[in-house]
Every structure is written in C-alpha cells, then in structure tokens.
Design a protein around this motif. Structure first.
Motif, PDB file in Angstrom:
ATOM      1  N   SER A 172       3.015   5.252  11.758  1.00 42.10           N
ATOM      2  CA  SER A 172       2.968   5.588  13.177  1.00 42.10           C
ATOM      3  C   SER A 172       3.648   4.485  13.979  1.00 42.10           C
ATOM      4  CB  SER A 172       1.534   5.777  13.644  1.00 42.10           C
ATOM      5  OG  SER A 172       0.936   4.534  13.846  1.00 42.10           O
ATOM      6  N   ASP A 173       3.977   4.821  15.190  1.00 36.45           N
ATOM      7  CA  ASP A 173       4.825   3.939  15.982  1.00 36.45           C
ATOM      8  C   ASP A 173       4.202   2.562  16.198  1.00 36.45           C
ATOM      9  OD1 ASP A 173       7.310   4.024  16.869  1.00 36.45           O
ATOM     10  OD2 ASP A 173       6.868   4.802  18.857  1.00 36.45           O
ATOM     11  N   ASP A 174       2.865   2.520  16.322  1.00 32.14           N
ATOM     12  CA  ASP A 174       2.220   1.235  16.556  1.00 32.14           C
ATOM     13  C   ASP A 174       1.808   0.543  15.259  1.00 32.14           C
ATOM     14  OD1 ASP A 174       0.457   3.088  15.880  1.00 32.14           O
ATOM     15  OD2 ASP A 174      -0.904   2.836  17.565  1.00 32.14           O
ATOM     16  N   GLY A 175       2.053   1.194  14.107  1.00 34.40           N
ATOM     17  CA  GLY A 175       1.744   0.555  12.839  1.00 34.40           C
ATOM     18  C   GLY A 175       0.278   0.591  12.460  1.00 34.40           C
ATOM     19  N   TYR A 176      -0.508   1.518  13.008  1.00 34.15           N
ATOM     20  CA  TYR A 176      -1.930   1.545  12.687  1.00 34.15           C
ATOM     21  C   TYR A 176      -2.323   2.695  11.784  1.00 34.15           C
ATOM     22  CZ  TYR A 176      -2.848  -2.125  15.993  1.00 34.15           C
ATOM     23  OH  TYR A 176      -2.862  -3.321  16.638  1.00 34.15           O
ATOM     24  N   SER A 177      -1.406   3.611  11.482  1.00 27.44           N
ATOM     25  CA  SER A 177      -1.782   4.664  10.543  1.00 27.44           C
ATOM     26  C   SER A 177      -0.557   5.101   9.745  1.00 27.44           C
ATOM     27  CB  SER A 177      -2.406   5.849  11.269  1.00 27.44           C
ATOM     28  OG  SER A 177      -1.670   6.156  12.412  1.00 27.44           O
ATOM     29  N   LEU A 178      -0.850   5.628   8.573  1.00 27.40           N
ATOM     30  CA  LEU A 178       0.190   5.965   7.610  1.00 27.40           C
ATOM     31  C   LEU A 178       0.143   7.464   7.385  1.00 27.40           C
ATOM     32  CD1 LEU A 178       2.054   4.099   5.898  1.00 27.40           C
ATOM     33  CD2 LEU A 178       0.390   4.256   4.103  1.00 27.40           C
ATOM     34  N   LEU A 179       1.318   8.103   7.360  1.00 30.78           N
ATOM     35  CA  LEU A 179       1.391   9.542   7.114  1.00 30.78           C
ATOM     36  C   LEU A 179       1.687   9.761   5.635  1.00 30.78           C
ATOM     37  CD1 LEU A 179       1.463  12.362   8.424  1.00 30.78           C
ATOM     38  CD2 LEU A 179       3.883  12.073   8.654  1.00 30.78           C
ATOM     39  N   VAL A 180       0.805  10.495   4.962  1.00 32.56           N
ATOM     40  CA  VAL A 180       0.932  10.696   3.518  1.00 32.56           C
ATOM     41  C   VAL A 180       1.037  12.186   3.253  1.00 32.56           C
ATOM     42  CG1 VAL A 180      -0.228  10.436   1.316  1.00 32.56           C
ATOM     43  CG2 VAL A 180      -0.351   8.626   2.972  1.00 32.56           C
ATOM     44  N   HIS A 181       1.958  12.572   2.382  1.00 37.25           N
ATOM     45  CA  HIS A 181       2.060  13.979   1.999  1.00 37.25           C
ATOM     46  C   HIS A 181       1.459  14.147   0.605  1.00 37.25           C
ATOM     47  CE1 HIS A 181       4.028  17.732   0.638  1.00 37.25           C
ATOM     48  NE2 HIS A 181       3.830  18.077   1.886  1.00 37.25           N
ATOM     49  N   ALA A 182       0.502  15.090   0.487  1.00 36.28           N
ATOM     50  CA  ALA A 182      -0.150  15.320  -0.797  1.00 36.28           C
ATOM     51  C   ALA A 182       0.351  16.633  -1.379  1.00 36.28           C
ATOM     52  CB  ALA A 182      -1.656  15.354  -0.637  1.00 36.28           C
ATOM     53  N   LEU A 183       0.668  16.613  -2.679  1.00 35.90           N
ATOM     54  CA  LEU A 183       1.264  17.800  -3.306  1.00 35.90           C
ATOM     55  C   LEU A 183       0.249  18.921  -3.429  1.00 35.90           C
ATOM     56  CD1 LEU A 183       3.576  19.177  -4.810  1.00 35.90           C
ATOM     57  CD2 LEU A 183       2.811  18.071  -6.871  1.00 35.90           C
ATOM     58  N   ASP A 184      -0.924  18.623  -3.957  1.00 41.24           N
ATOM     59  CA  ASP A 184      -1.904  19.680  -4.180  1.00 41.24           C
ATOM     60  C   ASP A 184      -3.281  19.150  -3.799  1.00 41.24           C
ATOM     61  OD1 ASP A 184      -3.007  22.055  -4.917  1.00 41.24           O
ATOM     62  OD2 ASP A 184      -3.319  21.426  -6.987  1.00 41.24           O
ATOM     63  N   ASP A 211      -9.991   9.248   1.592  1.00 38.95           N
ATOM     64  CA  ASP A 211     -11.062   8.330   1.193  1.00 38.95           C
ATOM     65  C   ASP A 211     -10.723   7.621  -0.111  1.00 38.95           C
ATOM     66  OD1 ASP A 211     -12.375   9.104   3.397  1.00 38.95           O
ATOM     67  OD2 ASP A 211     -13.729  10.526   2.392  1.00 38.95           O
ATOM     68  N   GLU A 212     -10.082   8.386  -1.028  1.00 43.70           N
ATOM     69  CA  GLU A 212      -9.712   7.787  -2.306  1.00 43.70           C
ATOM     70  C   GLU A 212      -8.733   6.635  -2.108  1.00 43.70           C
ATOM     71  OE1 GLU A 212      -7.707   9.909  -5.963  1.00 43.70           O
ATOM     72  OE2 GLU A 212      -9.559  10.895  -5.347  1.00 43.70           O
ATOM     73  N   ILE A 213      -7.710   6.882  -1.267  1.00 51.97           N
ATOM     74  CA  ILE A 213      -6.731   5.824  -0.998  1.00 51.97           C
ATOM     75  C   ILE A 213      -7.421   4.621  -0.380  1.00 51.97           C
ATOM     76  CG2 ILE A 213      -4.782   5.209   0.460  1.00 51.97           C
ATOM     77  CD1 ILE A 213      -3.800   8.094   0.089  1.00 51.97           C
ATOM     78  N   LYS A 214      -8.332   4.888   0.561  1.00 52.34           N
ATOM     79  CA  LYS A 214      -8.967   3.772   1.275  1.00 52.34           C
ATOM     80  C   LYS A 214      -9.858   2.951   0.355  1.00 52.34           C
ATOM     81  CE  LYS A 214      -9.876   3.432   5.601  1.00 52.34           C
ATOM     82  NZ  LYS A 214      -8.669   3.000   6.268  1.00 52.34           N
ATOM     83  N   THR A 215     -10.652   3.638  -0.494  1.00 51.76           N
ATOM     84  CA  THR A 215     -11.569   2.852  -1.329  1.00 51.76           C
ATOM     85  C   THR A 215     -10.863   2.242  -2.520  1.00 51.76           C
ATOM     86  OG1 THR A 215     -12.143   4.867  -2.517  1.00 51.76           O
ATOM     87  CG2 THR A 215     -13.600   4.210  -0.737  1.00 51.76           C
ATOM     88  N   ARG A 216      -9.886   2.971  -3.087  1.00 53.73           N
ATOM     89  CA  ARG A 216      -9.320   2.491  -4.337  1.00 53.73           C
ATOM     90  C   ARG A 216      -8.270   1.418  -4.131  1.00 53.73           C
ATOM     91  NH1 ARG A 216      -7.968   7.259  -8.164  1.00 53.73           N
ATOM     92  NH2 ARG A 216     -10.197   7.569  -8.141  1.00 53.73           N
ATOM     93  N   PHE A 217      -7.397   1.597  -3.138  1.00 50.63           N
ATOM     94  CA  PHE A 217      -6.295   0.649  -2.987  1.00 50.63           C
ATOM     95  C   PHE A 217      -6.438  -0.264  -1.779  1.00 50.63           C
ATOM     96  CE2 PHE A 217      -4.166   4.403  -4.994  1.00 50.63           C
ATOM     97  CZ  PHE A 217      -4.186   3.864  -6.258  1.00 50.63           C
ATOM     98  N   GLU A 218      -6.810   0.319  -0.627  1.00 48.34           N
ATOM     99  CA  GLU A 218      -6.734  -0.492   0.580  1.00 48.34           C
ATOM    100  C   GLU A 218      -7.772  -1.605   0.567  1.00 48.34           C
ATOM    101  OE1 GLU A 218      -7.458   1.471   4.223  1.00 48.34           O
ATOM    102  OE2 GLU A 218      -6.277   0.029   5.364  1.00 48.34           O
ATOM    103  N   ARG A 219      -8.972  -1.300   0.033  1.00 53.95           N
ATOM    104  CA  ARG A 219     -10.018  -2.323  -0.002  1.00 53.95           C
ATOM    105  C   ARG A 219      -9.566  -3.502  -0.866  1.00 53.95           C
ATOM    106  NH1 ARG A 219     -13.760  -2.808  -3.527  1.00 53.95           N
ATOM    107  NH2 ARG A 219     -13.241  -0.806  -4.472  1.00 53.95           N
ATOM    108  N   ARG A 220      -8.953  -3.192  -2.031  1.00 56.67           N
ATOM    109  CA  ARG A 220      -8.482  -4.264  -2.910  1.00 56.67           C
ATOM    110  C   ARG A 220      -7.379  -5.081  -2.247  1.00 56.67           C
ATOM    111  NH1 ARG A 220      -9.230  -0.463  -7.366  1.00 56.67           N
ATOM    112  NH2 ARG A 220     -11.041  -1.177  -8.526  1.00 56.67           N
ATOM    113  N   LEU A 222       0.833  -1.209   0.000  1.00 62.39           N
ATOM    114  CA  LEU A 222       0.000   0.000   0.000  1.00 62.39           C
ATOM    115  C   LEU A 222       0.869   1.261   0.000  1.00 62.39           C
ATOM    116  CD1 LEU A 222      -2.849   1.200   0.196  1.00 62.39           C
ATOM    117  CD2 LEU A 222      -2.523   1.307   2.642  1.00 62.39           C
ATOM    118  N   ALA A 223       1.913   1.279   0.836  1.00 65.22           N
ATOM    119  CA  ALA A 223       2.777   2.462   0.891  1.00 65.22           C
ATOM    120  C   ALA A 223       3.479   2.680  -0.442  1.00 65.22           C
ATOM    121  CB  ALA A 223       3.799   2.308   2.012  1.00 65.22           C
ATOM    122  N   GLY A 224       3.933   1.592  -1.058  1.00 66.14           N
ATOM    123  CA  GLY A 224       4.582   1.704  -2.364  1.00 66.14           C
ATOM    124  C   GLY A 224       3.634   2.233  -3.419  1.00 66.14           C
TER     125      GLY A 224
END
Lengths: 162, 89, 119
Positions: free
Chosen positions: A126-138, A147-156, A110-112
């Motif tokens: 995050s330290d416990d491995g339960y959330s991911l920090l993402v930087h968005a350009l615009d 929401d896009e990341i969650k529905t498009r990639f994580e669900r699959r 997912l991170a890749g």
C-alpha cells in the motif's frame, strides 16, 4: 571499523561468492576474494548509507530452514491443485495483510517469503507501506491465509529484525 | 540409469518449453507474455544444466549463470517498460 | 548404485515440477492465477536438477559447488520478477476480481499514478 568495513556481512558474502565462482578453495582465491570484498563495499557505500540491522542472526538460519520446509510442503499441494482441480472450483482471492514490520529489509524478506511459498504471491504494497496485497491461488477462507502468514512468518521476522 | 533419467528429463523440459511457447504466442495480456518468457528462460537454464551433466563437463555452468542473470534483467526491464514507459528514470 | 538412484530421483522430480509449471501456465484461466504456477514450480524444478547435478559432480567428477550460486540467484530473483509481473497485471487491470482497499490508505502503490506525466 565503519570506515573500512561498512558492511561486514556483504564482505563475507562476496568472499564466499568469489570462491564459489572460481570453484576452488585455495589461498590465492581467498586473498583475491578478500580484496574484492573489501573494495566493493567501500566503492558502493554511497548507495546504501544505512546498513540493515539484524538483531538475532542465528534465528535467521532457523528461519531459512522453516522457509525451505514450507516451500517443499506447499509445492506438492500447488502441483496437485494445478494438475487436478478444474478452473471453476478454484477460489482465488485477494488477501490484505496488515504489517507490523517497519524496516524495509524485513518487509522485503516477508514479501519474498510469501511469493516463494506456493499458493500465494505478494502483489503490491500500500502507498503508506503499512499493508501488503497478497494473491492466493486457492483460498476458500482468505482470513486463514492472512493469519497463517502473520503467525508463521511475520512473528519470526519481527524477532529477527526488530 | 542416470542416462535414462537424463533422457526423460530432456523430453520433459522440451515439452514444457513448447507449452510455455504456446502461452507466449497466445497470451491475451502483456503480463502473460512476460511470464511465459521468464518461464522459458528458466527452462533453458535447466536444459543447459542437463547438457552439462550429459557430457560430463563443467564449462556450461558459466553459461547457465549468465542465462539466469540475463533472464532476470530482461524480465525486470520488460515489466518496468510496461509499467512506466521507461526503463531507467 | 544408491547414488545413481538418488540422482535419477532428483532428475525426475525436477522434470515433474518443470512440466507442472508449464502446464499450469497453459491451463489456468486468469493472468493472476497463471502467475502462481511457473514462478514456484520452476524454481523448485531447477533446484532439484541442480541438486542432481551437484550430487553427480561429487560422485563421478571432482565435485563442484557452482550450482549453489545459480540456485541462490534464482531463489532471490524469482520473487522480484513475480512481483513486477503482478504489478503489470494490476496496472493493466487484468485481474479477475477488484482489488480490496488497503486498511489505512486509499490506494495501492501501483494504482497511485500522477494525473499527467511529462515524458
């Protein structure tokens, strides 16, 4: 089975990579690739005791094409943003993505994927491995990106790995 | 036609190599410099691939492969060194 | 003829994305923003060039699939280098905005450093 072939996918991958490196498909190449593919997993088995479990391998192929399409589509938008949008109007922001995935392999994929699809870079876990920090350009609306990341990639990925 | 396209691409890659070098020299932060080096390695791979196409040989692909591996390893090593003060702990 | 056009088109696309990556590297104004431009544009740029080289090899030479290896390698390693550079930026506090706090925990992994490290 598990003694001789600790990682069957790795063996297959090594044979394919060997044939590509030699750049020919002859009997000798395949035989030598098979020897390497059998010996290397046994020699390195101590370093990865748990083989990653892929529940539905065919969906992984489908996922691959989805990601390639996303890369092509979003690369154009990012190129336009980089070339024509002034720095002041760019609203870059941090997005926190809470994770439903548990296995390390799925989180890595997912991170890749997030980094490869333009406009977002996964920066930290995050330290416990339960959330991911993402930087968005615009991203004027950071919640939409999440929401896009969650529905498009994580669900699959959840379908594929768990 | 391919020759013209290859020449244009040579020029474009050269320009982007120069731009990355400007960032390498200017970069206010360490991260910028590492990123500029990474970009320069990727541009160098592009140059090697183009050279292979231009001269019509395949012997350059090994060097492109080795460049890709070395570039990745050196980026990781630099970042690790900045992060932890040590490369292999 | 059509093959020539295809090869030339992929070459120009690759050149365009490589230049965009470097222009973004120079133009954008904060370290985290700069991370976006090269890591993606460059992978797609080199990918397009390798595709052109592959088509070229199949059309005019014996044909080779070497390039697939380089492409796969770049696509696997690009996220890892980007991730590490992002960690360097966080570590040096070179981010333009403060980091949000994670929902279940108090710090992100990079910020979690021990008080004194014995080197």
């Amino acid at each position: 089975m598990s003694r001789i072939l600790p990682h069957p996918f790795l063996t297959l991958l090594l044979i394919v990579v060997w044939c590509l490196l030699i750049n020919s498909l002859s009997l000798g190449t395949v035989v030598f690739g098979t020897i390497a593919g059998l010996l290397i997993p046994i020699a390195t088995a101590a370093y990865w005791p748990h083989a990653p479990r892929i529940v539905r391998p065919f969906r992984l192929v489908f996922y691959f094409f989805v990601v390639v399409w996303e890369i092509l589509k979003a690369n154009m938008t990012v190129a336009m943003i980089v070339l024509f949008k002034p720095n002041r109007e760019m609203k870059s922001s941090w997005v926190t993505v809470p994770l439903d995935l548990k296995t390390p392999e799925a989180i890595t994929v997912l991170a890749g994927t997030i980094t490869l699809t333009p406009g977002t870079v996964s920066a930290d876990l995050s330290d416990d491995g339960y959330s991911l920090l993402v930087h968005a350009l615009d991203a004027p609306h950071p919640d939409e990106v999440r929401d896009e990341i969650k529905t498009r990639f994580e669900r699959r990925l959840k379908d594929i790995f768990e | 036609m391919i020759d013209i396209a290859i020449h244009i691409t040579f020029v474009a890659v050269g320009i982007s190599q120069l731009l990355a070098m400007v960032r390498l020299l200017r970069g206010p932060h360490v991260g910028d410099r590492i990123l500029a080096l990474d970009t320069m390695v990727i541009n160098a791979i592009a140059l090697i691939v183009l050279l292979g196409m231009y001269w019509g040989t395949e012997i350059y692909f090994e060097s492109a492969m080795i460049f890709a591996m070395l570039g990745f390893v050196s980026t990781v090593a630099l970042a690790r060194f900045v992060l932890r003060g040590d490369i292999i702990e | 003829m059509i093959v020539d056009l295809l090869i030339a088109a992929w070459l120009i696309i690759g050149a365009f994305f490589l230049v965009v990556g470097s222009v973004g590297l120079l133009k954008l104004d904060s370290p985290m923003k700069r991370l976006h431009a090269p890591t993606k544009a460059s992978t797609l740029g080199v990918g397009a060039l390798l595709l052109a080289s592959m088509i070229n090899a199949f059309a005019y030479h014996d044909g080779s699939l070497h390039e697939v290896l380089i492409m796969a390698f770049l696509f696997v390693t690009a996220p890892i280098s980007a991730h590490l550079i992002a960690k360097v930026n966080i570590h040096h506090e070179a981010t333009d905005q403060p980091l949000p706090t994670p929902p279940n925990d108090d710090v992100w992994a990079t910020q979690d450093r021990p008080a004194d490290r014995s080197l």
